[in-house]
Design a protein around this motif. Structure first.
Motif, short mmCIF file in Angstrom:
data_model
loop_
_atom_site.label_atom_id
_atom_site.label_comp_id
_atom_site.label_asym_id
_atom_site.label_seq_id
_atom_site.Cartn_x
_atom_site.Cartn_y
_atom_site.Cartn_z
N UNK A 340 -7.76 5.62 -12.61
CA UNK A 340 -6.58 5.17 -11.87
C UNK A 340 -5.63 4.44 -12.82
N UNK A 341 -4.37 4.29 -12.40
CA UNK A 341 -3.36 3.60 -13.21
C UNK A 341 -2.63 2.58 -12.36
N UNK A 342 -2.56 1.35 -12.86
CA UNK A 342 -1.80 0.28 -12.20
C UNK A 342 -0.77 -0.27 -13.16
N UNK A 343 0.48 -0.34 -12.71
CA UNK A 343 1.54 -0.96 -13.50
C UNK A 343 2.39 -1.83 -12.59
N UNK A 344 2.65 -3.06 -13.05
CA UNK A 344 3.48 -4.00 -12.29
C UNK A 344 3.01 -4.08 -10.84
N UNK A 345 1.72 -4.33 -10.69
CA UNK A 345 1.09 -4.32 -9.37
C UNK A 345 0.33 -5.62 -9.13
N UNK A 346 0.40 -6.14 -7.90
CA UNK A 346 -0.46 -7.23 -7.45
C UNK A 346 -1.48 -6.61 -6.51
N UNK A 347 -2.76 -6.68 -6.86
CA UNK A 347 -3.83 -6.11 -6.06
C UNK A 347 -4.52 -7.26 -5.32
N UNK A 348 -4.40 -7.27 -4.02
CA UNK A 348 -4.87 -8.40 -3.23
C UNK A 348 -6.39 -8.50 -3.22
N UNK A 349 -6.90 -9.64 -2.74
CA UNK A 349 -8.34 -9.86 -2.68
C UNK A 349 -9.03 -8.73 -1.92
N UNK A 350 -10.12 -8.23 -2.50
CA UNK A 350 -10.98 -7.22 -1.89
C UNK A 350 -10.31 -5.86 -1.72
N UNK A 351 -9.07 -5.70 -2.19
CA UNK A 351 -8.40 -4.40 -2.08
C UNK A 351 -8.92 -3.46 -3.16
N UNK A 352 -8.80 -2.16 -2.91
CA UNK A 352 -9.32 -1.16 -3.85
C UNK A 352 -8.29 -0.07 -4.08
N UNK A 353 -8.20 0.37 -5.34
CA UNK A 353 -7.39 1.53 -5.70
C UNK A 353 -8.35 2.68 -5.97
N UNK A 354 -8.11 3.80 -5.32
CA UNK A 354 -9.04 4.93 -5.40
C UNK A 354 -9.03 5.56 -6.79
N UNK A 355 -10.12 6.21 -7.18
CA UNK A 355 -10.16 6.92 -8.47
C UNK A 355 -9.01 7.90 -8.61
N UNK A 356 -8.38 7.89 -9.79
CA UNK A 356 -7.31 8.81 -10.08
C UNK A 356 -5.96 8.46 -9.49
N UNK A 357 -5.89 7.43 -8.67
CA UNK A 357 -4.63 7.07 -8.03
C UNK A 357 -3.70 6.37 -9.01
#
Length: 378
Positions: A340-357
Protein backbone atom coordinates in the motif's frame (compact mmCIF):
# COMPACT_ATOMS: atom_id res chain seq x y z
CA UNK A 1 -6.55 22.62 57.70
CA UNK A 2 -3.80 22.16 55.15
CA UNK A 3 -4.17 24.15 51.98
CA UNK A 4 -2.71 24.12 48.49
CA UNK A 5 -1.36 27.40 47.21
CA UNK A 6 -2.51 26.59 43.66
CA UNK A 7 -5.01 24.15 42.20
CA UNK A 8 -5.12 23.63 38.41
CA UNK A 9 -8.41 23.03 36.60
CA UNK A 10 -7.89 21.51 33.17
CA UNK A 11 -10.77 21.81 30.70
CA UNK A 12 -10.71 18.56 28.70
CA UNK A 13 -14.30 17.98 27.61
CA UNK A 14 -14.12 19.46 24.12
CA UNK A 15 -15.58 17.63 21.16
CA UNK A 16 -13.12 19.10 18.67
CA UNK A 17 -15.51 18.77 15.72
CA UNK A 18 -13.06 20.52 13.37
CA UNK A 19 -10.80 17.47 13.64
CA UNK A 20 -13.40 15.35 11.90
CA UNK A 21 -12.94 11.59 12.14
CA UNK A 22 -10.11 11.99 14.67
CA UNK A 23 -12.66 12.90 17.35
CA UNK A 24 -15.51 10.60 16.33
CA UNK A 25 -14.88 8.35 19.32
CA UNK A 26 -12.67 10.40 21.63
CA UNK A 27 -12.43 13.92 23.05
CA UNK A 28 -10.01 16.38 21.46
CA UNK A 29 -7.56 16.32 24.44
CA UNK A 30 -7.27 12.53 23.97
CA UNK A 31 -6.16 12.75 20.33
CA UNK A 32 -2.73 11.26 19.74
CA UNK A 33 0.11 13.68 18.92
CA UNK A 34 3.85 13.36 18.34
CA UNK A 35 3.86 9.58 18.42
CA UNK A 36 3.57 8.50 22.04
CA UNK A 37 1.67 11.49 23.43
CA UNK A 38 -1.92 12.64 23.63
CA UNK A 39 -2.84 16.33 23.56
CA UNK A 40 -3.61 16.45 27.28
CA UNK A 41 -0.03 15.38 28.08
CA UNK A 42 1.35 18.84 27.37
CA UNK A 43 -0.73 20.78 29.88
CA UNK A 44 -0.43 17.99 32.48
CA UNK A 45 3.34 17.88 32.04
CA UNK A 46 3.54 21.66 32.39
CA UNK A 47 1.77 21.33 35.74
CA UNK A 48 4.21 18.67 36.93
CA UNK A 49 7.23 20.65 35.73
CA UNK A 50 5.84 23.72 37.54
CA UNK A 51 5.40 21.86 40.83
CA UNK A 52 1.59 21.97 40.70
CA UNK A 53 0.50 18.63 42.14
CA UNK A 54 -3.28 19.01 42.31
CA UNK A 55 -5.15 18.97 38.99
CA UNK A 56 -8.87 18.62 38.34
CA UNK A 57 -9.58 17.33 34.82
CA UNK A 58 -13.07 18.29 33.62
CA UNK A 59 -14.34 15.78 31.07
CA UNK A 60 -17.67 15.16 29.34
CA UNK A 61 -17.54 14.34 25.59
CA UNK A 62 -16.77 10.63 25.00
CA UNK A 63 -14.71 10.37 28.19
CA UNK A 64 -13.89 6.64 28.28
CA UNK A 65 -10.47 6.68 26.61
CA UNK A 66 -9.35 9.82 28.44
CA UNK A 67 -10.55 8.38 31.74
CA UNK A 68 -8.66 5.14 31.13
CA UNK A 69 -5.56 6.97 29.91
CA UNK A 70 -5.27 9.21 32.97
CA UNK A 71 -5.82 6.33 35.38
CA UNK A 72 -4.37 7.10 38.79
CA UNK A 73 -2.11 9.84 37.42
CA UNK A 74 1.02 7.84 38.25
CA UNK A 75 2.50 8.31 34.76
CA UNK A 76 2.80 12.03 35.55
CA UNK A 77 3.61 11.61 39.24
CA UNK A 78 0.13 12.90 40.09
CA UNK A 79 -1.01 10.06 42.34
CA UNK A 80 -0.24 11.35 45.81
CA UNK A 81 -2.71 10.93 48.67
CA UNK A 82 -3.50 14.63 49.15
CA UNK A 83 -3.58 16.11 45.69
CA UNK A 84 -2.91 14.31 42.43
CA UNK A 85 -5.09 14.19 39.33
CA UNK A 86 -8.88 14.00 39.70
CA UNK A 87 -11.32 13.28 36.88
CA UNK A 88 -14.39 15.52 37.22
CA UNK A 89 -17.32 14.61 34.93
CA UNK A 90 -20.69 16.37 35.00
CA UNK A 91 -22.98 15.00 37.70
CA UNK A 92 -26.57 15.28 38.85
CA UNK A 93 -27.61 17.57 41.71
CA UNK A 94 -30.91 18.09 43.51
CA UNK A 95 -31.96 20.36 40.63
CA UNK A 96 -31.06 17.83 37.93
CA UNK A 97 -28.05 17.10 35.76
CA UNK A 98 -26.71 18.19 32.41
CA UNK A 99 -23.50 18.73 30.48
CA UNK A 100 -21.33 21.69 31.41
CA UNK A 101 -22.91 24.70 29.71
CA UNK A 102 -19.67 26.65 29.24
CA UNK A 103 -16.09 26.91 30.45
CA UNK A 104 -17.06 28.90 33.54
CA UNK A 105 -20.02 26.62 34.25
CA UNK A 106 -17.63 23.67 34.37
CA UNK A 107 -15.59 25.34 37.11
CA UNK A 108 -18.74 26.46 38.94
CA UNK A 109 -19.98 22.88 39.27
CA UNK A 110 -16.70 21.92 40.90
CA UNK A 111 -16.48 24.69 43.50
CA UNK A 112 -16.68 22.10 46.26
CA UNK A 113 -13.69 20.26 44.83
CA UNK A 114 -11.60 23.43 44.80
CA UNK A 115 -12.81 24.51 48.25
CA UNK A 116 -11.59 21.19 49.60
CA UNK A 117 -8.02 22.35 49.02
CA UNK A 118 -8.66 25.96 50.09
CA UNK A 119 -6.24 27.39 47.50
CA UNK A 120 -5.18 30.98 47.20
CA UNK A 121 -4.95 30.70 43.40
CA UNK A 122 -6.69 28.68 40.68
CA UNK A 123 -4.98 28.02 37.36
CA UNK A 124 -7.43 27.35 34.51
CA UNK A 125 -6.05 25.51 31.47
CA UNK A 126 -7.16 23.92 28.21
CA UNK A 127 -6.26 20.33 27.52
CA UNK A 128 -5.69 20.67 23.79
CA UNK A 129 -2.86 23.15 23.22
CA UNK A 130 0.76 22.45 22.34
CA UNK A 131 3.28 24.39 24.42
CA UNK A 132 5.84 24.15 27.24
CA UNK A 133 5.41 26.70 30.02
CA UNK A 134 6.61 27.19 33.57
CA UNK A 135 3.44 28.36 35.30
CA UNK A 136 5.51 29.55 38.28
CA UNK A 137 6.77 32.49 36.23
CA UNK A 138 3.22 33.51 35.42
CA UNK A 139 2.20 33.07 39.07
CA UNK A 140 5.12 35.24 40.23
CA UNK A 141 3.94 37.94 37.83
CA UNK A 142 0.37 37.56 39.10
CA UNK A 143 1.55 38.12 42.67
CA UNK A 144 3.82 41.04 41.70
CA UNK A 145 0.91 42.86 40.05
CA UNK A 146 -1.45 42.03 42.93
CA UNK A 147 -3.83 40.81 40.25
CA UNK A 148 -7.30 39.34 40.61
CA UNK A 149 -6.84 37.66 37.23
CA UNK A 150 -3.85 37.21 34.95
CA UNK A 151 -4.37 36.08 31.34
CA UNK A 152 -1.53 34.53 29.34
CA UNK A 153 -1.35 36.20 25.92
CA UNK A 154 0.53 36.02 22.65
CA UNK A 155 0.72 38.52 19.86
CA UNK A 156 -0.93 37.23 16.69
CA UNK A 157 -1.24 38.60 13.14
CA UNK A 158 -4.19 41.00 12.92
CA UNK A 159 -5.55 38.81 10.12
CA UNK A 160 -6.01 35.99 12.66
CA UNK A 161 -7.04 38.04 15.69
CA UNK A 162 -10.78 37.50 15.18
CA UNK A 163 -10.29 33.81 16.09
CA UNK A 164 -9.25 34.64 19.67
CA UNK A 165 -10.23 36.52 22.77
CA UNK A 166 -8.55 39.89 22.17
CA UNK A 167 -7.60 42.44 24.82
CA UNK A 168 -6.35 45.98 25.04
CA UNK A 169 -3.97 47.03 27.82
CA UNK A 170 -2.39 50.13 29.28
CA UNK A 171 1.36 50.70 29.60
CA UNK A 172 1.50 48.45 32.69
CA UNK A 173 -0.24 45.62 30.79
CA UNK A 174 -3.37 46.08 32.87
CA UNK A 175 -6.29 44.88 30.76
CA UNK A 176 -8.67 47.68 29.83
CA UNK A 177 -10.87 45.81 27.36
CA UNK A 178 -11.55 42.17 26.48
CA UNK A 179 -13.63 40.95 23.54
CA UNK A 180 -14.18 37.31 22.61
CA UNK A 181 -13.57 36.72 18.88
CA UNK A 182 -14.24 40.29 17.74
CA UNK A 183 -15.20 40.90 14.10
CA UNK A 184 -12.98 44.00 14.04
CA UNK A 185 -10.09 43.46 16.51
CA UNK A 186 -8.56 46.53 18.12
CA UNK A 187 -5.43 44.72 19.30
CA UNK A 188 -3.15 41.81 18.45
CA UNK A 189 -2.93 40.53 22.05
CA UNK A 190 -4.67 37.15 22.01
CA UNK A 191 -5.73 35.07 24.99
CA UNK A 192 -4.09 31.65 25.20
CA UNK A 193 -6.91 30.32 27.37
CA UNK A 194 -4.57 30.16 30.38
CA UNK A 195 -5.83 32.03 33.46
CA UNK A 196 -4.62 32.51 37.01
CA UNK A 197 -7.36 33.73 39.34
CA UNK A 198 -7.34 34.73 42.94
CA UNK A 199 -9.70 31.97 44.07
CA UNK A 200 -12.03 34.10 46.17
CA UNK A 201 -12.42 36.54 43.27
CA UNK A 202 -13.26 33.75 40.84
CA UNK A 203 -15.56 32.01 43.30
CA UNK A 204 -17.66 35.11 43.81
CA UNK A 205 -17.77 35.78 40.04
CA UNK A 206 -18.95 32.24 39.29
CA UNK A 207 -21.76 32.48 41.84
CA UNK A 208 -22.95 35.80 40.41
CA UNK A 209 -22.75 34.52 36.85
CA UNK A 210 -24.95 31.51 37.61
CA UNK A 211 -27.77 33.86 38.57
CA UNK A 212 -27.80 35.49 35.13
CA UNK A 213 -30.20 33.66 32.83
CA UNK A 214 -28.80 35.38 29.75
CA UNK A 215 -25.19 34.37 30.47
CA UNK A 216 -23.40 31.74 28.39
CA UNK A 217 -21.29 30.96 31.49
CA UNK A 218 -18.08 31.40 29.52
CA UNK A 219 -14.82 32.94 30.70
CA UNK A 220 -14.19 35.04 27.61
CA UNK A 221 -17.76 36.13 26.98
CA UNK A 222 -18.99 36.62 30.54
CA UNK A 223 -16.61 36.23 33.49
CA UNK A 224 -13.72 38.38 32.24
CA UNK A 225 -15.91 41.27 30.97
CA UNK A 226 -17.81 41.21 34.27
CA UNK A 227 -14.61 41.45 36.31
CA UNK A 228 -13.47 44.35 34.14
CA UNK A 229 -16.78 46.12 34.69
CA UNK A 230 -16.32 45.69 38.46
CA UNK A 231 -12.92 47.38 38.31
CA UNK A 232 -10.95 44.28 39.31
CA UNK A 233 -7.21 44.14 38.65
CA UNK A 234 -6.75 42.17 35.42
CA UNK A 235 -3.34 41.85 33.77
CA UNK A 236 -1.86 40.33 30.62
CA UNK A 237 1.16 38.03 30.90
CA UNK A 238 3.03 37.97 27.58
CA UNK A 239 4.31 34.52 26.58
CA UNK A 240 6.90 34.63 23.81
CA UNK A 241 7.68 30.94 23.37
CA UNK A 242 6.04 28.30 21.20
CA UNK A 243 2.26 27.80 21.52
CA UNK A 244 -0.17 26.28 19.04
CA UNK A 245 -3.87 25.52 19.01
CA UNK A 246 -3.96 22.41 16.82
CA UNK A 247 -7.73 22.37 16.51
CA UNK A 248 -7.99 21.93 12.73
CA UNK A 249 -6.74 19.20 10.41
CA UNK A 250 -4.28 21.53 8.57
CA UNK A 251 -2.76 22.85 11.84
CA UNK A 252 -2.69 19.35 13.38
CA UNK A 253 -0.90 17.93 10.33
CA UNK A 254 1.50 20.84 9.83
CA UNK A 255 2.52 20.90 13.50
CA UNK A 256 3.32 17.19 13.47
CA UNK A 257 5.44 17.63 10.34
CA UNK A 258 7.34 20.44 12.09
CA UNK A 259 8.52 17.89 14.68
CA UNK A 260 10.58 16.21 11.94
CA UNK A 261 12.65 19.31 11.17
CA UNK A 262 16.34 19.34 12.11
CA UNK A 263 15.72 22.06 14.70
CA UNK A 264 11.97 22.04 15.44
CA UNK A 265 10.41 25.05 17.15
CA UNK A 266 8.67 22.77 19.65
CA UNK A 267 11.28 20.83 21.62
CA UNK A 268 9.66 17.45 22.11
CA UNK A 269 12.95 16.06 23.46
CA UNK A 270 13.47 18.93 25.92
CA UNK A 271 14.83 17.43 29.15
CA UNK A 272 14.32 20.41 31.43
CA UNK A 273 10.61 20.52 30.61
CA UNK A 274 10.06 16.81 30.05
CA UNK A 275 6.78 15.67 28.52
CA UNK A 276 5.21 12.73 30.35
CA UNK A 277 2.93 10.11 28.79
CA UNK A 278 0.98 7.01 29.75
CA UNK A 279 1.66 5.21 26.46
CA UNK A 280 4.42 2.91 27.67
CA UNK A 281 2.74 -0.48 27.46
CA UNK A 282 4.09 -1.58 24.07
CA UNK A 283 7.12 -3.72 23.34
CA UNK A 284 10.16 -2.17 21.60
CA UNK A 285 9.68 -1.21 17.97
CA UNK A 286 10.96 -3.43 15.19
CA UNK A 287 12.34 -2.57 11.75
CA UNK A 288 12.71 -5.56 9.43
CA UNK A 289 15.76 -6.05 7.23
CA UNK A 290 13.62 -5.10 4.25
CA UNK A 291 12.22 -2.08 6.09
CA UNK A 292 13.56 1.46 6.00
CA UNK A 293 12.90 4.49 8.23
CA UNK A 294 14.22 7.98 7.47
CA UNK A 295 13.55 11.40 9.06
CA UNK A 296 10.72 10.00 11.17
CA UNK A 297 9.48 9.55 14.73
CA UNK A 298 8.67 5.90 15.52
CA UNK A 299 7.35 4.69 18.87
CA UNK A 300 7.39 1.44 20.81
CA UNK A 301 5.40 -1.39 19.35
CA UNK A 302 5.80 -0.34 15.72
CA UNK A 303 6.45 -3.11 13.21
CA UNK A 304 7.95 -1.79 10.01
CA UNK A 305 8.50 -4.09 7.02
CA UNK A 306 8.13 -1.39 4.36
CA UNK A 307 9.48 2.13 3.79
CA UNK A 308 8.75 5.11 6.05
CA UNK A 309 9.88 8.66 5.23
CA UNK A 310 9.21 11.97 7.02
CA UNK A 311 6.39 10.54 9.11
CA UNK A 312 5.20 10.24 12.72
CA UNK A 313 4.30 6.72 13.85
CA UNK A 314 2.48 6.22 17.16
CA UNK A 315 2.72 3.08 19.34
CA UNK A 316 1.55 -0.19 17.82
CA UNK A 317 1.61 0.90 14.16
CA UNK A 318 2.10 -1.80 11.50
CA UNK A 319 3.60 -1.09 8.05
CA UNK A 320 3.48 -4.12 5.75
CA UNK A 321 6.14 -5.41 3.38
CA UNK A 322 6.47 -3.31 0.24
CA UNK A 323 4.33 -0.49 1.66
CA UNK A 324 5.47 3.13 1.37
CA UNK A 325 4.51 5.76 3.96
CA UNK A 326 5.57 9.36 3.26
CA UNK A 327 4.78 12.70 4.95
CA UNK A 328 2.11 11.02 7.07
CA UNK A 329 0.88 10.71 10.66
CA UNK A 330 -0.15 7.23 11.82
CA UNK A 331 -2.02 7.12 15.13
CA UNK A 332 -1.94 4.25 17.67
CA UNK A 333 -2.54 0.70 16.46
CA UNK A 334 -3.26 1.68 12.86
CA UNK A 335 -1.98 -0.51 10.02
CA UNK A 336 -0.85 -0.25 6.43
CA UNK A 337 -1.18 -3.38 4.32
CA UNK A 338 1.46 -4.87 2.04
CA UNK A 339 2.35 -2.81 -1.05
CA UNK A 340 0.00 0.00 0.00
CA UNK A 341 1.03 3.66 -0.41
CA UNK A 342 0.30 6.55 1.96
CA UNK A 343 1.21 10.16 1.22
CA UNK A 344 0.17 13.23 3.20
CA UNK A 345 -2.24 11.10 5.19
CA UNK A 346 -3.42 11.01 8.81
CA UNK A 347 -4.41 7.43 9.69
CA UNK A 348 -6.66 7.43 12.73
CA UNK A 349 -6.41 5.06 15.71
CA UNK A 350 -7.15 1.43 14.81
CA UNK A 351 -7.81 2.35 11.15
CA UNK A 352 -6.42 0.10 8.41
CA UNK A 353 -5.33 0.61 4.81
CA UNK A 354 -5.88 -2.48 2.69
CA UNK A 355 -3.00 -4.21 0.86
CA UNK A 356 -2.17 -2.52 -2.43
CA UNK A 357 -4.35 0.52 -1.73
CA UNK A 358 -3.07 4.01 -2.57
CA UNK A 359 -4.14 6.84 -0.25
CA UNK A 360 -3.36 10.57 -0.39
CA UNK A 361 -1.56 12.84 -2.82
CA UNK A 362 -1.51 16.39 -4.11
CA UNK A 363 -2.20 19.48 -2.03
CA UNK A 364 -4.83 17.92 0.24
CA UNK A 365 -4.47 16.18 3.58
CA UNK A 366 -6.21 12.82 3.58
CA UNK A 367 -7.70 11.69 6.92
CA UNK A 368 -8.64 8.01 7.20
CA UNK A 369 -10.89 6.79 10.01
CA UNK A 370 -12.73 3.57 10.69
CA UNK A 371 -15.94 5.12 9.35
CA UNK A 372 -14.54 6.66 6.19
CA UNK A 373 -12.10 9.08 4.56
CA UNK A 374 -12.09 12.87 4.37
CA UNK A 375 -9.94 15.27 2.34
CA UNK A 376 -8.94 18.65 3.72
CA UNK A 377 -7.19 21.45 1.86
CA UNK A 378 -4.38 23.22 3.71
Amino acid sequence: MRRKETVAMLLAGGQGSRLGVLTEKIAKPAVSFGGKYRMIDFSLSNCVNSGIDTVGVLIQYKPFLLNKYLGTGSAWGLDEEWGGVHILPPYATESGGDWYQGTADAIYHNIDFIDGYDPEYVLVLSGDHLYQMDYNLMLDYHKLMNADLTVAVKTVPMSEASRFGIMSTDEELRITRFTEKPKEPESDLASMGIYIFRWQTLRAALLRDQELAESEHDFGKNIIPALLAEGKRLFAYVFNDYWKDVGTIPSYYATQMELLEANPAFKIFERRMRIFSNLNEHAPGYVDAAGSVKDSLCCNGCEIYGTVRRSVLSPGVYVGRGAVVEDSVLLPNSSVGENATLRRTILNENAAVAPGESVGSGDEICVVGESGTMHVKE
